[in-house]
Design an enzyme around this catalytic site. Sequence first.
Site, PDB file in Angstrom:
ATOM      1  N   HIS A 156       0.834  -1.195   0.000  1.00 38.78           N
ATOM      2  CA  HIS A 156       0.000   0.000   0.000  1.00 38.78           C
ATOM      3  C   HIS A 156       0.872   1.248   0.000  1.00 38.78           C
ATOM      4  O   HIS A 156       2.084   1.170   0.212  1.00 38.78           O
ATOM      5  CB  HIS A 156      -0.923   0.023   1.224  1.00 38.78           C
ATOM      6  CG  HIS A 156      -2.101  -0.893   1.115  1.00 38.78           C
ATOM      7  ND1 HIS A 156      -2.024  -2.235   1.425  1.00 38.78           N
ATOM      8  CD2 HIS A 156      -3.378  -0.667   0.713  1.00 38.78           C
ATOM      9  CE1 HIS A 156      -3.210  -2.789   1.230  1.00 38.78           C
ATOM     10  NE2 HIS A 156      -4.040  -1.868   0.797  1.00 38.78           N
ATOM     11  N   LYS A 160      -0.457   4.739   4.636  1.00 41.68           N
ATOM     12  CA  LYS A 160      -1.288   3.773   5.362  1.00 41.68           C
ATOM     13  C   LYS A 160      -0.675   3.492   6.732  1.00 41.68           C
ATOM     14  O   LYS A 160       0.530   3.217   6.839  1.00 41.68           O
ATOM     15  CB  LYS A 160      -1.437   2.472   4.574  1.00 41.68           C
ATOM     16  CG  LYS A 160      -2.442   1.500   5.196  1.00 41.68           C
ATOM     17  CD  LYS A 160      -2.775   0.366   4.239  1.00 41.68           C
ATOM     18  CE  LYS A 160      -3.750  -0.615   4.858  1.00 41.68           C
ATOM     19  NZ  LYS A 160      -5.039   0.015   5.232  1.00 41.68           N
TER      20      LYS A 160
END
Length: 268
Positions: A156, A160
């Site tokens: 990600h 995040k």
Amino acid sequence: MSAKIAVTGAVGRMGRMLIEAISQSANAELVAAVEHPSSSLIGSDAGELAGLGKNGVIIVDDLGKVIEQVDAVIDFTAPVATLENARQCSEHGKALVVGTTGFDNEQKAQLQAMQNQMALCIAANYSTGVNVCLKLLEQAAKILGDEYDVEIYEAHHRHKVDAPSGTALAMGEAVADSLNRDLDKVAVYGREGQTGARDRDTIGFATVRGGDVVGDHTVMFMADGERIEITHKASSRMAFARGAVRAAAWMAGQPAGFYDMRDVLGLK
């Protein structure tokens, strides 16, 4: 008839995308938008903030001010805010679609306890493709059994804050349940140094963070001589937004109870 939807966290990145997704849906209508009271954008037009032009929906600072107008609420905010919004939905019998992550066990229990007063949908990922993958993972694990090692990779963007991702954990749970394993007991979240030979029951997780990666997930089933990989790659958060809107439109007609995205898609 279109479901009347409220979006909380309306001025955030996901909130704006949800507003755009609702504008593209034939089954949903945006009737309310909510943001934290400290936001300087309270009183702004939600459509204009989402880059769609004015739609007449004015951003308010409290879900309670608009709750009577809606059939369902979509909440991608933060655990404390989500719990407060859930309380209001349960008091008024409104459906709630939760995309917030990062709940601790106590918060999860509080949220799920409200399912008797409202239709509550919680999913680790609202992408239609991810939920198809979860179904495929259940089937693959049952067929392949204990002869295959299972490892899960996810990547990600740099912003995040939780790891592994909720989607990776959901994938691990889908595999573990199908293999009659307890994920809490068999999950390995990092390896370093002299770890010894791999335990066959282990389900490993590898996490990567960087750049602007929206979300990549791969589950590998590995045996001597072959490897099976089930992969999902998201190139836009719109995949999550469209799925959440689809869920909200479906949830608006459901009785009180607990649901997930596989209920919405008829995959159970």
